[in-house]
Write a protein that holds these residues in place. Structure first.
Motif, PDB file in Angstrom:
ATOM      1  N   LYS A 183       0.834  -1.215   0.000  1.00 13.11           N
ATOM      2  CA  LYS A 183       0.000   0.000   0.000  1.00 13.11           C
ATOM      3  C   LYS A 183       0.859   1.251   0.000  1.00 13.11           C
ATOM      4  CE  LYS A 183      -3.957  -1.976   2.407  1.00 13.11           C
ATOM      5  NZ  LYS A 183      -4.490  -2.033   3.772  1.00 13.11           N
ATOM      6  N   TYR A 243      -5.216  -5.460  -4.732  1.00 12.74           N
ATOM      7  CA  TYR A 243      -5.194  -5.367  -3.277  1.00 12.74           C
ATOM      8  C   TYR A 243      -5.746  -6.628  -2.639  1.00 12.74           C
ATOM      9  CZ  TYR A 243      -4.311  -0.513  -4.306  1.00 12.74           C
ATOM     10  OH  TYR A 243      -3.755   0.638  -4.785  1.00 12.74           O
ATOM     11  N   GLN A 244      -5.297  -6.865  -1.392  1.00 12.58           N
ATOM     12  CA  GLN A 244      -5.773  -8.052  -0.688  1.00 12.58           C
ATOM     13  C   GLN A 244      -7.292  -7.999  -0.491  1.00 12.58           C
ATOM     14  OE1 GLN A 244      -3.782  -8.735   3.045  1.00 12.58           O
ATOM     15  NE2 GLN A 244      -4.330 -10.898   3.053  1.00 12.58           N
ATOM     16  N   ASP A 245      -7.802  -6.778  -0.213  1.00 15.85           N
ATOM     17  CA  ASP A 245      -9.253  -6.649  -0.036  1.00 15.85           C
ATOM     18  C   ASP A 245      -9.944  -6.343  -1.367  1.00 15.85           C
ATOM     19  OD1 ASP A 245      -8.472  -4.083  -0.453  1.00 15.85           O
ATOM     20  OD2 ASP A 245      -9.156  -3.291   1.453  1.00 15.85           O
ATOM     21  N   ALA A 247     -10.712  -4.177  -3.328  1.00 16.40           N
ATOM     22  CA  ALA A 247     -11.060  -2.791  -3.657  1.00 16.40           C
ATOM     23  C   ALA A 247     -11.912  -2.697  -4.914  1.00 16.40           C
ATOM     24  CB  ALA A 247      -9.801  -1.931  -3.785  1.00 16.40           C
ATOM     25  N   GLU A 297      -1.636 -11.390  -2.578  1.00 14.31           N
ATOM     26  CA  GLU A 297      -2.341 -12.664  -2.488  1.00 14.31           C
ATOM     27  C   GLU A 297      -3.372 -12.815  -3.606  1.00 14.31           C
ATOM     28  OE1 GLU A 297      -3.298 -13.929   1.414  1.00 14.31           O
ATOM     29  OE2 GLU A 297      -1.715 -12.724   2.325  1.00 14.31           O
ATOM     30  N   ALA A 302      -5.459 -16.248  -3.651  1.00  6.75           N
ATOM     31  CA  ALA A 302      -5.975 -16.797  -2.394  1.00  6.75           C
ATOM     32  C   ALA A 302      -7.327 -17.475  -2.568  1.00  6.75           C
ATOM     33  CB  ALA A 302      -6.058 -15.705  -1.345  1.00  6.75           C
ATOM     34  N   ASN A 356     -18.052   2.491  -3.144  1.00  4.53           N
ATOM     35  CA  ASN A 356     -16.860   2.194  -2.361  1.00  4.53           C
ATOM     36  C   ASN A 356     -15.860   3.299  -2.641  1.00  4.53           C
ATOM     37  OD1 ASN A 356     -14.547   1.187  -1.199  1.00  4.53           O
ATOM     38  ND2 ASN A 356     -14.828  -0.898  -1.949  1.00  4.53           N
ATOM     39  N   ALA A 368     -12.231   2.288  -2.927  1.00  6.20           N
ATOM     40  CA  ALA A 368     -11.894   1.627  -4.188  1.00  6.20           C
ATOM     41  C   ALA A 368     -11.782   2.665  -5.302  1.00  6.20           C
ATOM     42  CB  ALA A 368     -12.948   0.581  -4.540  1.00  6.20           C
ATOM     43  N   ALA A 402      -7.119 -19.370   3.310  1.00  5.03           N
ATOM     44  CA  ALA A 402      -6.786 -18.608   2.106  1.00  5.03           C
ATOM     45  C   ALA A 402      -5.800 -17.484   2.388  1.00  5.03           C
ATOM     46  CB  ALA A 402      -8.048 -18.045   1.468  1.00  5.03           C
TER      47      ALA A 402
END
Ligand SMILES: Nc1ncnc2c1ncn2[C@@H]1O[C@H](COP(=O)(O)OP(=O)(O)OP(=O)(O)O)[C@@H](O)[C@H]1O
Ligand SMILES: Nc1ncnc2c1ncn2[C@@H]1O[C@H](COP(=O)(O)OP(=O)(O)OP(=O)(O)O)[C@@H](O)[C@H]1O
Ligand SMILES: [Mg+2]
Ligand SMILES: [Mg+2]
Lengths: 277, 337, 418, 418, 277
Positions: free
Chosen positions: A57, A94-96, A98, A182, A185, C296, C299, E185
């Protein structure tokens, strides 16, 4: 498959030194150094909470480091916002993920670089939805993603489908460096293989590829170099061709020799915790 | 407490002037400056603390408390809520501060009341309207009532008007209470009254004040009603008077505010100096207290007596009334030239 | 030990899969029936406004017409058209603000202030009326942008900023209107003739025809582009149904309004703006980014979108629309007065958008929700005045009908899904 | 091919790690300095109300005191205490509703209706005043629950349900108050004496002492339990600072109010309720579940929490608190009247919670935000009256000060983080 | 490690038959059957979008199937809500974790089964925060989770830390059946191993364990049985001890013989998509 070496492979594209970042009392990055080279896949590994995502990030400008020296293609740069990173040609998964759950797959893929109609439609900034949908289909098919409908909303997709969208998004913008946190994943066996294949292709095209993964098998399969973080610090760097699996695990966990192995109580919380006895 | 509101220690006097609302033009445009002038003229050492409650009783109570905390020696109160004003009057009395009810009546142990009989105002409007309708040859037919806000004096006007209309033989075909005296709402009310009754079947419109009258006239003109039936009003605003001259509004009801503010200022200054109030007839108010009451008569103003009433009193000038395209009509009515 | 083997073997297996059994990326061109079903589903999710709120609306109409048969008379429909237009214009701005997940409490005040500014410019300073309108709308936009700026730069919740704006602009409104509290627009002048001015009957039909033809042509062009790109196009039948439906609705409305005086300009302004915002939200890059910010914001930021700029611009739009609503309502009342644009208008303008299916939590909404929402609220109000109830009953009936209309919507939605 | 090998080898390596280098699950008992720093950080996140909004408040006080030195006089502080209490009680309910991410627009109407119900019961029907108060608060709770029920069962947005409630209850309020629009509580009667009744000076000090001692004892008990459980306890120094701080604030306030007539009952009711809600939100199972629903309703549902029941109960609380606020305001005004509890009270009650740091989007908020928020709003209003402004300036100054107070908060927060 | 067989191992705990579920046009489950047995780990595998999460959510009562016959410990039951599942003793780790970001780790762990103080505190439903914190520490330590502070908010945790919290949550309630949707995961190498170890212990204690994973290595390492879903239908069931890796992959991808392998174009989207050439 063979790795080709063409257009300036091995040249340092991005380097980061003396990166520091704290979240309140948590010192997430301490004097971290890191490099990505053209035509090379570098894996960033480490335990949970080691600071991998924090590092990514920081490079992507999403939450900049408290202090860091970043150079890109040899010249010092500041990456304070995601726009800065995008301008340099850094793309990130990104891992989340986004993604905007309320938008459809096509809109998410092209967010921030939407394609416009020709002629008067361009002046009015009208979206070329049809062309984008066509491209989106091709792109996702190339990743082997099983997405029934590119006009489905992202919130209606399965975990793996969402991840495929995020990956497709990153490679859409012709980046020079791709950071993937990731990326596999949630992916199925087939899709994972496809993504690893993709990484090799990106590398072959001379891009710098940074990938975070907990799957050492995958890491050894694709990466040229492995960079280990532990508790927010650099904890070793290995060339995949020379290092062993065990060496990397030791660096991740902080145990320097394998003589320490195999003695501890198993799962002590489980065996001692009253609730779980 | 370190600073008790002390009656005599300070040289001058402090009067709190509490007005109820700011939607109707008269309060901040007329009452406020007229009262300031009246106090200044009668005792220039007096300071006036001015408040406007914007139609909220609890806000007015906060303002009264603030006035008392600032050392007001007398409250001149035009209550936002006529009935609940008793609490203010009592709280003031408990601190040794007398209250004068201004314009509207108030509850509680008042020291004095000056103002108008608001039921009488409604009767005046209704009687004038009936006179005009009969003159136009309608001794029966549909009338529309655009009342004011029901929790203010609007209720008294409505009561007075009903006392007249209910036994007059006219049919109240549509009637609305207009919250907050809102002309926007009144426009829609009149529009819908026309839709309900039909454009040609309305013989008269009771509008509780000039603002509502203006809205009613606009709505009727947009519905292409011509001629406009008799419309009533109140407060003798410039716009209202102009419409009367132009013939789109029949009458307005004139309250002589100069006389009213003068009387209130006089009583307030006396009370602030701890002197007795002038004698006046005792009237029981809503809470049953006997209050010395001085009531002024409302006057119906039509095109015939504009000159002899509002203009003669200096309440409005012929320039104000005859501006904006009303010059010819004024000349014809004999107001100018 | 060669754990990577496992992975190495798979790629070929899988890439083959992709060819020998193509991933069902897009189902074959959907049939008309399928499309209708999925569109209905989408609409139900609150996307394009709730379909079944139309049910509630029709119910309201039937009830009021049964109680008083003047309700659907030509004159009263004409009244209704004018009564919903100024609030509708304001609600279009509300939809934008809700789309980014914010709230703007100042719209009522900006509406009132806009009327006051217009009155001061045109009546007191003798400006050209049209110049005055442009200046007023621009002023509304600036005030909105200012609030958006404070919201984004100083990171103050929009509820507080716009509550401050509400009070500040209310004060300005009173100040501009001066001691008398009202500035009249003389009857017959440009401003007071504006919103109520009706199109000649022929012009009304002509306009409706143009709208239908435009819709048809654009639909055909879009179909051709679909086919050329090899992307499955919506079936022709759907387009035909849409065109015929649109034509029927438009011509019936024009016919009814022509039986009175003609289509009022206010309604035309409102509907043209609604179409404009529909295109803006669904077809333009800006609109897509607005929805992304609402869905979001993080995002969107990571995608390189200037989230602050989007937010400020949306507040500017909201302010401009509120001021435009102020112009229309000043024209409706024939005056700029102190009571124009209060908390009732504020609440109804937001409620209309929500009734129409726009979410309060960002990312979901449509310009049509302003139209359908105001049709519901306006019909209730209009009907109430025809019934001539005393105040207390009036409030109770409006409240009850409002909730009932939305409940009808909710129940019909549930029945359809189970 | 034995890919599983890799995995098989790891467990021992890792479980060893857990013993030889214990995961830093909880850092050693934090020092006072660390704690203060992290608490400050937490507060800044809008958790326990914004710390720096106090700065804005103090600024407001200084400015008004400079303008008119009666502002901080004992009488005026006494006024302020009474003026913020009824709104404050309503805001406590608002905090709960905002915590679950909903909105209740009906609170203003329920407040007014509550006053009307009380008046009808006590004045018109001769009920015992206290019985009347209990019945009124219960009625408020029932009305709130009813709205919550419609919200959850029929899945109608709370904005619409409670807007309907707003109108419906306003109608009922008018109806209950009858033709005159007002029912008086005779001066000197139980109700009109209720909120303004002041405690004897000694009683005020006694109450403050009890509060401080309770806080100290509970703090010590909690410490002992921490120590016994082996969980690192907050440092003793922190507790000492808290107790001393609390004592100073309470005694200064009581002293100032005693210089006037004594601590008004309204303030005591408000503060006791605030403490009650603080405990409810932070220390009870119910409160935790409320926050869970606001944070992620789906997660709460999957955890087996009856989300609907929580929602209905929160709306019931909101209604009950609004009715309680109605009782206090009726007592304050000495009457139940039509104008009690309108849209201004509604907006301010929500604004107070937001100013105090409660999020409009659910999951974050504190009972104290009602106290601090109303202190800000009440101080602005009270100070305004000392300026004797005409209406237009009044609105403008309030709006500007409101935004300024929140901007001070925002800027001081930013400075601290960068 | 050895697998023990005690208290009624192998008995069918949970069975599901004829499960159907559609999302609009997407038929996510079609006549799916599934079983979980006491003392057994069954892996649920399949491609992205195969319907695995949908199946888990149907069993957990989170979004019930359109129709299904569920039996639990031999008797037919309906699982219409998460409460129903909890009462039966079914605990679930969801793919999206389902945590309350605004609450701390302890609160998330105990959500829905909070512990109360003794005595008057219980009557007042006051939380026993201290005891819960103590238990939480022990529990997380047992999973080897690296969480700096159990009073940290979940939103401040790294991806792996969040997942550890979700897993700990599921095993806290003494369940009879545990469903885990891709539980590892986001976990590090060490933490993954620890979780796999945990699954074996749960099995040893006679619980029924259902685990979804895309990592076939992990699956072969812990599972007794592998159940494959493909495009919303049952696509085969294997005993781990008998099946080969390739057989499972074939079932997942729908290629029945390995003769199909190795012929296709690679990543056709990538090679043909203009943007990626
Ligand atoms: N927004 C935040 N606020 C506070 N602490 C944070 C925040 N984000 C991360 N942290 C902390 O910083 C540390 C590093 O987090 P990071 O997300 O970089 O880990 P990671 O290496 O990506 O782990 P994982 O493999 O689990 O994703 C963790 O201890 C985490 O709790
Ligand atoms: N809420 C929903 N609305 C519409 N479609 C949905 C929804 N949830 C899932 N789907 C669709 O149902 C199918 C099955 O989804 P599911 O989440 O069960 O897949 P999965 O097997 O868990 O995949 P993954 O391994 O990627 O998590 C997918 O095609 C998905 O797009
Ligand atoms: Mg991470
Ligand atoms: Mg899944």
């Amino acid at each position: 498959m063979t790795t080709e070496h063409e257009n300036g492979q091995g040249r340092v594209l991005l380097s980061l030194a003396h990166a520091e970042k704290s979240y309140g009392a948590v010192h997430a990055l301490q004097d971290v150094a890191f490099e990505a080279r053209a035509g090379e896949i570098v894996a960033l590994v480490g335990d949970n909470g080691a600071g991998k995502s924090t590092l990514i990030k920081a490079i992507a400008g999403v939450s900049p480091a408290d202090s860091a020296q970043i150079t890109f293609e040899g010249s010092p740069v500041t990456v304070a916002t995601p726009q800065d990173a995008a301008k340099l040609g850094i793309a990130t998964v990104y891992q989340d993920l986004a993604l905007c759950d309320n938008l459809d797959v096509v809109a998410n893929l092209f967010l921030g670089r939407e394609q416009l109609l020709m002629g008067p439609g361009r002046t009015a900034r009208l979206l070329d939805k049809i062309d984008m949908a066509k491209q989106a289909r091709a792109l996702l098919a190339g990743l082997g993603a099983r997405i029934p409908n590119v006009l489905a909303r992202v919130e209606d997709l399965s975990g793996g489908q969402r991840q495929a969208v995020a990956i497709a998004r990153a490679i859409l913008g012709e980046p020079k460096v791709v950071l993937l946190d990731e990326p596999t994943a949630a992916l199925g066996v087939a899709q994972t293989a496809q993504v690893l294949q993709l990484l090799r292709r990106l590398k072959a095209r001379g891009l710098g590829v940074v990938v975070i993964s907990h799957n050492l098998a995958d890491v050894f399969a694709v990466a040229d170099r492995i960079c280990v973080l532990r508790l927010g610090r650099n904890a070793g760097e290995f060339s995949t061709s020379e290092a062993t699996h065990e060496q990397v695990v030791s660096a991740i966990t902080g145990l320097t020799s394998s003589s320490d192995l195999g003695t501890g109580r198993e799962l002590h919380g489980i065996t001692t915790g009253g609730d779980l006895a | 407490a370190e600073v008790q509101p002390s009656r005599s220690s300070e040289g001058g006097c402090t009067i709190a002037f509490l007005l109820p609302e700011n939607t109707t033009p008269r309060y901040e445009a007329k009452d406020h400056p007229l009262f300031l002038d009246a106090v200044k003229a009668q005792d220039s050492s007096c300071k006036v603390l001015y408040f406007n409650a914007a139609n909220a009783a609890d806000k007015q109570q906060q303002q009264a408390e603030s006035a008392l905390a600032q050392g007001a020696q007398v409250l001149v109160l035009d209550p936002a809520n006529v009935n609940s004003s008793a609490a203010i009057v009592q709280e003031a009395k408990a601190k040794g501060v007398p209250t004068v009810a201004y314009d509207r009546t108030a509850g509680g142990p008042l020291a004095y009341r000056t103002g108008f009989d608001n039921v009488e105002v409604g009767k005046t409007q209704a009687n004038a309207m009936i006179k005009a309708m009969q003159a136009a040859g309608h001794s029966s037919g549909n009338i529309v009532m655009i009342n004011g806000a029901p929790d203010t004096t609007g209720a008294f006007f409505k009561q007075g008007a009903h006392e007249v209309f209910d036994k007059s033989g006219y049919k109240i075909a549509a009637e609305y209470d207009t919250d907050g005296w809102s002309p926007t709402n009144a426009t829609t009310e009149m529009t819908q009254a026309v839709a309900k009754i039909g454009a040609h079947d309305i013989v008269g419109v009771y509008a509780a004040n000039d603002t509502l009258a203006g809205a009613a006239v606009t709505a009727m003109r947009q519905a292409n009603i011509s001629p406009i039936p008799p419309v009533t009003g109140l407060d003798a605003t410039d716009e209202g008077l102009q419409r009367i001259v132009l013939g789109t509004q029949y009458m307005t009801t004139y309250k002589n505010l100069k006389a009213e503010t003068n009387a209130a200022a006089k009583v307030a200054i006396l009370l602030a100096h701890g002197k007795p109030v002038p004698p006046a007839p005792m009237v029981k108010n809503a809470t049953g207290d006997d209050v010395p009451t001085q009531l002024l008569p409302p006057i119906a103003v039509t095109v015939d007596n504009i000159k002899s009433t509002v203009i003669a009193d200096g309440f409005a000038t012929s320039a104000e009334v005859c501006g904006g395209g009303a010059a010819d009509a004024c000349a014809r009515a004999g107001i100018t030239g | 030990m060669s754990p990577e083997r496992t992975v190495e073997e798979l790629p070929q297996a899988e890439t083959t899969t992709a060819t020998s059994e193509p991933a069902p990326l897009e189902p074959a061109a959907p049939t008309l029936g399928e499309l209708v079903r999925s569109r209905v589903k989408q609409i139900r999710k609150g996307d394009v406004g709730s379909l079944s709120v139309y049910l509630g609306l029709i119910l309201i109409w039937i009830v009021f017409q049964l109680i008083n048969n003047r309700f659907l008379s030509d004159d009263n429909v004409h009244n209704l058209a004018r009564q919903i237009s100024y609030g509708g214009v304001i609600s279009l701005g509300v939809v934008m603000v809700l789309l980014i997940g914010e709230v703007d409490l100042s719209i009522g005040s900006v509406c009132g202030l806009g009327a006051a500014i217009l009155a001061v410019l045109v009546q007191n300073n003798g400006w050209n009326p049209f110049l005055g309108i442009v200046a007023t709308v621009a002023a509304g936009g600036v005030l909105g942008a200012l609030q958006g700026f404070i919201r984004t730069r100083l990171n103050v919740p929009s509820f507080i900023v716009t509550l401050g704006g509400l009070l500040l602009f209310l004060g300005l409104q009173l100040r501009f209107l001066g001691k008398t509290g009202t500035i009249l627009f003389p009857f017959g002048g440009t401003i007071s003739q504006l919103e109520g001015r009706s199109l000649a009957p022929v012009a009304g039909y002509a306009l409706a025809t143009v709208a239908v033809v435009c819709f048809l042509v654009l639909g055909l062009i879009s179909r051709r582009r679909h086919v050329r790109s090899g992307v499955s196009a919506p079936p022709l039948g759907l387009l035909v149904i849409q065109v015929v439906g649109l034509a029927v609705v438009l011509f019936v409305v024009v016919w009814e309004l022509n039986r009175a005086v003609g289509v009022p300009l206010a309604l035309i302004i409102f509907l043209v703006l609604a179409v404009f915002f529909w295109v803006l939200i669904t077809q333009t890059r800006y609109g897509q980014r607005v929805r992304a910010v609402g869905g979001n914001a993080e995002a969107a930021r990571r995608a390189g979108i200037n989230v602050d700029r989007i937010r400020v611009s949306v507040f500017a739009i909201s302010g401009a629309m509120a001021a435009a609503g102020g112009v229309l309502s000043a024209s409706y009342v024939g005056a700029a007065s102190q009571d124009l644009g209060g908390s009732t208008l504020l609440l109804y303008s937001i409620a209309a958008a929500v009734i129409g299916g726009t979410s309060l939590f960002g990312g979901r909404g449509s310009a049509w929700s302003a139209v359908i929402g105001w049709l519901v609220i306006g019909s209730i109000y209009n009907g109430m005045y025809l019934l001539n109830l005393v105040s207390d009953l009036q409030y109770m009936v409006i409240g009850a009908v409002l909730v009932a209309a939305v409940i009808v919507d909710s129940i019909s939605r549930r029945r359809a899904t189970t």
